[in-house]
Each structure stands twice: as structure tokens, then as C-alpha cells.
Design a protein around this motif. Structure first.
Motif, PDB file in Angstrom:
ATOM      1  N   ARG A  25       1.637  -9.128  18.070  1.00 36.09           N
ATOM      2  CA  ARG A  25       1.523  -9.194  19.523  1.00 36.09           C
ATOM      3  C   ARG A  25       1.189  -7.853  20.167  1.00 36.09           C
ATOM      4  O   ARG A  25       0.942  -7.801  21.375  1.00 36.09           O
ATOM      5  CB  ARG A  25       2.828  -9.739  20.110  1.00 36.09           C
ATOM      6  CG  ARG A  25       3.117 -11.165  19.665  1.00 36.09           C
ATOM      7  CD  ARG A  25       4.369 -11.729  20.313  1.00 36.09           C
ATOM      8  NE  ARG A  25       5.572 -11.020  19.870  1.00 36.09           N
ATOM      9  CZ  ARG A  25       6.763 -11.173  20.432  1.00 36.09           C
ATOM     10  NH1 ARG A  25       6.899 -11.982  21.469  1.00 36.09           N
ATOM     11  NH2 ARG A  25       7.804 -10.527  19.965  1.00 36.09           N
ATOM     12  N   PHE A  26       1.189  -6.779  19.368  1.00 29.29           N
ATOM     13  CA  PHE A  26       0.962  -5.451  19.932  1.00 29.29           C
ATOM     14  C   PHE A  26       0.034  -4.649  19.025  1.00 29.29           C
ATOM     15  O   PHE A  26      -0.060  -4.919  17.821  1.00 29.29           O
ATOM     16  CB  PHE A  26       2.291  -4.700  20.108  1.00 29.29           C
ATOM     17  CG  PHE A  26       3.291  -5.457  20.924  1.00 29.29           C
ATOM     18  CD1 PHE A  26       3.170  -5.523  22.308  1.00 29.29           C
ATOM     19  CD2 PHE A  26       4.339  -6.137  20.316  1.00 29.29           C
ATOM     20  CE1 PHE A  26       4.078  -6.243  23.070  1.00 29.29           C
ATOM     21  CE2 PHE A  26       5.254  -6.851  21.067  1.00 29.29           C
ATOM     22  CZ  PHE A  26       5.116  -6.907  22.448  1.00 29.29           C
ATOM     23  N   PRO A  27      -0.657  -3.641  19.563  1.00 24.03           N
ATOM     24  CA  PRO A  27      -1.491  -2.784  18.724  1.00 24.03           C
ATOM     25  C   PRO A  27      -0.652  -2.061  17.676  1.00 24.03           C
ATOM     26  O   PRO A  27       0.528  -1.774  17.899  1.00 24.03           O
ATOM     27  CB  PRO A  27      -2.091  -1.781  19.731  1.00 24.03           C
ATOM     28  CG  PRO A  27      -1.966  -2.445  21.059  1.00 24.03           C
ATOM     29  CD  PRO A  27      -0.728  -3.270  20.984  1.00 24.03           C
ATOM     30  N   GLY A  28      -1.268  -1.759  16.537  1.00 23.30           N
ATOM     31  CA  GLY A  28      -0.570  -1.015  15.499  1.00 23.30           C
ATOM     32  C   GLY A  28      -0.453   0.453  15.853  1.00 23.30           C
ATOM     33  O   GLY A  28      -1.228   0.985  16.650  1.00 23.30           O
ATOM     34  N   SER A  29       0.529   1.110  15.241  1.00 24.19           N
ATOM     35  CA  SER A  29       0.719   2.545  15.490  1.00 24.19           C
ATOM     36  C   SER A  29       0.901   3.326  14.187  1.00 24.19           C
ATOM     37  O   SER A  29       1.445   4.418  14.189  1.00 24.19           O
ATOM     38  CB  SER A  29       1.937   2.763  16.404  1.00 24.19           C
ATOM     39  OG  SER A  29       3.100   2.187  15.839  1.00 24.19           O
ATOM     40  N   GLY A  30       0.451   2.739  13.080  1.00 17.81           N
ATOM     41  CA  GLY A  30       0.474   3.457  11.805  1.00 17.81           C
ATOM     42  C   GLY A  30       1.843   3.631  11.186  1.00 17.81           C
ATOM     43  O   GLY A  30       2.045   4.536  10.375  1.00 17.81           O
ATOM     44  N   ARG A  31       2.779   2.760  11.508  1.00 22.61           N
ATOM     45  CA  ARG A  31       4.143   2.952  11.010  1.00 22.61           C
ATOM     46  C   ARG A  31       4.295   2.702   9.518  1.00 22.61           C
ATOM     47  O   ARG A  31       5.292   3.119   8.921  1.00 22.61           O
ATOM     48  CB  ARG A  31       5.114   2.077  11.814  1.00 22.61           C
ATOM     49  CG  ARG A  31       5.401   2.635  13.203  1.00 22.61           C
ATOM     50  CD  ARG A  31       6.388   1.796  13.964  1.00 22.61           C
ATOM     51  NE  ARG A  31       5.781   0.588  14.487  1.00 22.61           N
ATOM     52  CZ  ARG A  31       6.432  -0.310  15.218  1.00 22.61           C
ATOM     53  NH1 ARG A  31       7.734  -0.150  15.469  1.00 22.61           N
ATOM     54  NH2 ARG A  31       5.814  -1.368  15.696  1.00 22.61           N
ATOM     55  N   LEU A  32       3.304   2.039   8.903  1.00 24.51           N
ATOM     56  CA  LEU A  32       3.331   1.837   7.448  1.00 24.51           C
ATOM     57  C   LEU A  32       2.058   2.381   6.807  1.00 24.51           C
ATOM     58  O   LEU A  32       1.657   1.938   5.728  1.00 24.51           O
ATOM     59  CB  LEU A  32       3.494   0.349   7.125  1.00 24.51           C
ATOM     60  CG  LEU A  32       4.835  -0.285   7.524  1.00 24.51           C
ATOM     61  CD1 LEU A  32       4.823  -1.776   7.208  1.00 24.51           C
ATOM     62  CD2 LEU A  32       6.018   0.392   6.820  1.00 24.51           C
ATOM     63  N   GLU A  33       1.459   3.349   7.458  1.00 24.40           N
ATOM     64  CA  GLU A  33       0.197   3.912   6.974  1.00 24.40           C
ATOM     65  C   GLU A  33       0.363   4.454   5.553  1.00 24.40           C
ATOM     66  O   GLU A  33       1.278   5.219   5.269  1.00 24.40           O
ATOM     67  CB  GLU A  33      -0.275   5.031   7.893  1.00 24.40           C
ATOM     68  CG  GLU A  33      -1.717   5.447   7.666  1.00 24.40           C
ATOM     69  CD  GLU A  33      -2.705   4.363   8.051  1.00 24.40           C
ATOM     70  OE1 GLU A  33      -3.668   4.168   7.283  1.00 24.40           O
ATOM     71  OE2 GLU A  33      -2.500   3.717   9.088  1.00 24.40           O
ATOM     72  N   GLY A  34      -0.539   4.008   4.656  1.00 25.32           N
ATOM     73  CA  GLY A  34      -0.526   4.484   3.272  1.00 25.32           C
ATOM     74  C   GLY A  34       0.498   3.817   2.385  1.00 25.32           C
ATOM     75  O   GLY A  34       0.581   4.132   1.195  1.00 25.32           O
ATOM     76  N   LYS A  35       1.289   2.887   2.926  1.00 20.13           N
ATOM     77  CA  LYS A  35       2.332   2.222   2.153  1.00 20.13           C
ATOM     78  C   LYS A  35       1.788   0.951   1.489  1.00 20.13           C
ATOM     79  O   LYS A  35       0.769   0.394   1.890  1.00 20.13           O
ATOM     80  CB  LYS A  35       3.520   1.859   3.051  1.00 20.13           C
ATOM     81  CG  LYS A  35       4.169   3.046   3.761  1.00 20.13           C
ATOM     82  CD  LYS A  35       4.889   3.945   2.779  1.00 20.13           C
ATOM     83  CE  LYS A  35       5.591   5.107   3.483  1.00 20.13           C
ATOM     84  NZ  LYS A  35       6.765   4.667   4.266  1.00 20.13           N
ATOM     85  N   VAL A  36       2.517   0.507   0.466  1.00 19.66           N
ATOM     86  CA  VAL A  36       2.199  -0.739  -0.232  1.00 19.66           C
ATOM     87  C   VAL A  36       3.435  -1.634  -0.179  1.00 19.66           C
ATOM     88  O   VAL A  36       4.545  -1.185  -0.492  1.00 19.66           O
ATOM     89  CB  VAL A  36       1.786  -0.498  -1.696  1.00 19.66           C
ATOM     90  CG1 VAL A  36       1.596  -1.815  -2.438  1.00 19.66           C
ATOM     91  CG2 VAL A  36       0.502   0.341  -1.754  1.00 19.66           C
ATOM     92  N   ALA A  37       3.231  -2.886   0.220  1.00 21.31           N
ATOM     93  CA  ALA A  37       4.350  -3.808   0.397  1.00 21.31           C
ATOM     94  C   ALA A  37       4.114  -5.107  -0.363  1.00 21.31           C
ATOM     95  O   ALA A  37       2.998  -5.639  -0.390  1.00 21.31           O
ATOM     96  CB  ALA A  37       4.564  -4.122   1.875  1.00 21.31           C
ATOM     97  N   ILE A  38       5.173  -5.622  -0.958  1.00 24.14           N
ATOM     98  CA  ILE A  38       5.191  -6.968  -1.534  1.00 24.14           C
ATOM     99  C   ILE A  38       5.935  -7.872  -0.563  1.00 24.14           C
ATOM    100  O   ILE A  38       7.025  -7.533  -0.098  1.00 24.14           O
ATOM    101  CB  ILE A  38       5.899  -6.987  -2.904  1.00 24.14           C
ATOM    102  CG1 ILE A  38       5.117  -6.173  -3.940  1.00 24.14           C
ATOM    103  CG2 ILE A  38       6.094  -8.425  -3.392  1.00 24.14           C
ATOM    104  CD1 ILE A  38       5.853  -6.017  -5.267  1.00 24.14           C
ATOM    105  N   VAL A  39       5.369  -9.042  -0.280  1.00 25.44           N
ATOM    106  CA  VAL A  39       6.014 -10.023   0.590  1.00 25.44           C
ATOM    107  C   VAL A  39       6.054 -11.358  -0.149  1.00 25.44           C
ATOM    108  O   VAL A  39       5.009 -11.966  -0.398  1.00 25.44           O
ATOM    109  CB  VAL A  39       5.272 -10.192   1.929  1.00 25.44           C
ATOM    110  CG1 VAL A  39       6.009 -11.197   2.816  1.00 25.44           C
ATOM    111  CG2 VAL A  39       5.119  -8.853   2.636  1.00 25.44           C
ATOM    112  N   THR A  40       7.244 -11.839  -0.501  1.00 26.18           N
ATOM    113  CA  THR A  40       7.335 -13.148  -1.141  1.00 26.18           C
ATOM    114  C   THR A  40       7.370 -14.237  -0.077  1.00 26.18           C
ATOM    115  O   THR A  40       7.819 -14.030   1.046  1.00 26.18           O
ATOM    116  CB  THR A  40       8.566 -13.259  -2.056  1.00 26.18           C
ATOM    117  OG1 THR A  40       9.761 -13.324  -1.274  1.00 26.18           O
ATOM    118  CG2 THR A  40       8.647 -12.073  -3.007  1.00 26.18           C
ATOM    119  N   GLY A  41       6.849 -15.402  -0.446  1.00 26.21           N
ATOM    120  CA  GLY A  41       6.661 -16.434   0.571  1.00 26.21           C
ATOM    121  C   GLY A  41       5.683 -15.966   1.624  1.00 26.21           C
ATOM    122  O   GLY A  41       5.750 -16.380   2.784  1.00 26.21           O
TER     123      GLY A  41
END
Length: 284
Positions: free
Chosen positions: A31-47
């Protein structure tokens, strides 16, 4: 509010449910513009193919993360989520399999690191539920299956991820309001969600010295494929009417909690649970 209709009555005969046939479609878009809070990170999301997992995956992508979507068999939903992640300018890997299988979880962690070179955030979110009116109706097969997915899978994937998570890493577990208030018709499901709360608090203590934070999100009634695939149409049409806000929540109203706990905005929080539940008071 008894009798209030919040959704069109509908049902699905197949579990896990599919997002495509739902009407109205769940809202997953950030709902909002991004601000780079996970920039360069890698995430796994199950489901990660649908529901809350889809909203989390796309929001993480908007904030700069590369995302690995883990799902059981919902190929069309997973494809749609992957496309949404890529529209945010990020990279995405999809992996189909059962998180209740420890060898599959090991494969997910290894393939994530092989593909992207690192792992920073794990979101344990996959779940299943099978309503029954009495304890006598819950057989050993259902009990085992529900625990295998909802809590064993969290243990297995977290264990597989641990060699790759370093200082500053974050684990976010999806539990449920049912862990706090119970559920007369979801006895086994609510029990697994209570176990997730205890797992979150215990693991947070266990990993504190390693500077890996562990938190959880406990959603209330959220409009996801679990709902039409597990409840009859007459219950679906009143879904969410009994909370103070008198409506079901949307996945994108929950995903922001996962983002907050995954990024440095919550750097002084571990072992905690956030409660996007439409105003229901839990925990005193």
C-alpha cells in the motif's frame, strides 16, 4: 455482529485452497512506496504462493529483497506471485514441496544459498486447518498432518536455515489469534499455533547471543484461500463479522507486520508477537 454478511458465500472443494477463484480477490498489493528496508537481503517465505504469504513476498520485494517462494502444489498461484515479485524489480525463486518433509526443507535452504549467495530472513508461514465440531472427530491422520505442516515444518526449515543465517538475521513465524483465545472447531490447528508462540519465544532466547531475532505475527480473521477451502459457504459469508472492526482483514494489512519484524525497524524486539486481528484484545 451475528448475521452480518461480510463476504459473498463461496467454497472450494480442494485443499490447500486457491486464490484465483476467490471473490472478491484478496488484496495483497503493497500500500506504500518502498524505502529499501530489505535492500540486498534474501528471504524465504513458506506458503508464499497466496494469502498472507503472497502479500509478504511482494512487499519484501518492494523493499529490496530477493524472495524464495515455498509452496505445496498451487502452481498457478505461485506463478502469479512470482510475477508480482518480479514486477517490483526483484528476483524470485519458486520451490514446490512439503515443508513437513525435513529433506525438502534442507533442499530449500541449500538452493536459496546456491542461487542467491546468502540468506537473511526466514518467514515460516505455511499452514493447514481442518475444522471439526468435536475432539472425537479428529483422527490420528489429521492430527499428525496438521502438526507436521504447522509446527514440524517450522522446526525443519529453521534448522536447515541456521547454518546460513548470520548476525542481523531475522525469523518471523506466523501464528494466530487462536493461540490466545482458542477455537472450539479448530482444536488441532489452534494447538499448533500455541506451539508456534512457545517456539518463537524459546528460539528467540536461544539465538539472542548470535544476534538473530525471532518474532511472530498472530493474525485474526484474514481473507485467504484457507477460508473458502475449509469453511462452508454460510460461515464464509459472515467471516470476520465478530471482531470489533466487523470485517475480515486483508493480507496486505498483515504483511506490514512481517516486514517490520524482518527489518531493522524492530532491532530491539525479539521473542515478541504482533496482533493484526481487527481489534480483538488478547493477552490481557
Amino acid at each position: 455482529m451475528p448475521g452480518q454478511e461480510t463476504l459473498p458465500p463461496q467454497g472450494q472443494s480442494q485443499q490447500p485452497g486457491r486464490e484465483g477463484p476467490m471473490h472478491p480477490q484478496p488484496r495483497y498489493e503493497p500500500r506504500f512506496p518502498g524505502s529499501g528496508r530489505l535492500e540486498g537481503k534474501v528471504a524465504i517465505v513458506t506458503g508464499g504462493d497466496s494469502g498472507i504469504g503472497r502479500a509478504v513476498s511482494v512487499l519484501f520485494a518492494r523493499e529490496g529483497a530477493k524472495v524464495v517462494i515455498v509452496y505445496l502444489e498451487e502452481n498457478e498461484d505461485a506463478k502469479a506471485t512470482a510475477e508480482a515479485v518480479r514486477r517490483e524489480g526483484s528476483e524470485c525463486l519458486t520451490m514446490a514441496g512439503d515443508v513437513g518433509d525435513e529433506s525438502f526443507c534442507q533442499k530449500v535452504a541449500e538452493e536459496t544459498v546456491r542461487r542467491f549467495g546468502r540468506l537473511d530472513v526466514l518467514v515460516n508461514n505455511a499452514a493447514e486447518q481442518h475444522p471439526k465440531e468435536s475432539l472425537e472427530e479428529i483422527g490420528a491422520a489429521q492430527l499428525t498432518r496438521t502438526f507436521q505442516t504447522n509446527i514440524f515444518g517450522y522446526f525443519f526449515l529453521t534448522k536447515a536455515a541456521m547454518p546460513h543465517l548470520g548476525e542481523g538475521g531475522a525469523i518471523v513465524n506466523t501464528t494466530s489469534v487462536t493461540a490466545y483465545r482458542g477455537s472450539s472447531h479448530l482444536l488441532d490447528y489452534a494447538s499448533t499455533k500455541g506451539a508456534i508462540v512457545a517456539f518463537t519465544r524459546s528460539l528467540a532466547q536461544n539465538l539472542a547471543e548470535k544476534k538473530i531475532r525471532v518474532n511472530a505475527v498472530a493474525p485474526g480473521p484474514i481473507w485467504t484461500p484457507l477460508i473458502p477451502s475449509t469453511f462452508p459457504p454460510d460461515r464464509v459469508k459472515q467471516f470476520g463479522a465478530d471482531v470489533p472492526l466487523k470485517r475480515p482483514g486483508q493480507p496486505n494489512e498483515v504483511a506490514s507486520c512481517h516486514l517490520f519484524l524482518a527489518c531493522d525497524d524492530s532491532s530491539y524486539m525479539t521473542g515478541q508477537v504482533l496482533h493484526p486481528n481487527g481489534g480483538e484484545i488478547v493477552g490481557g
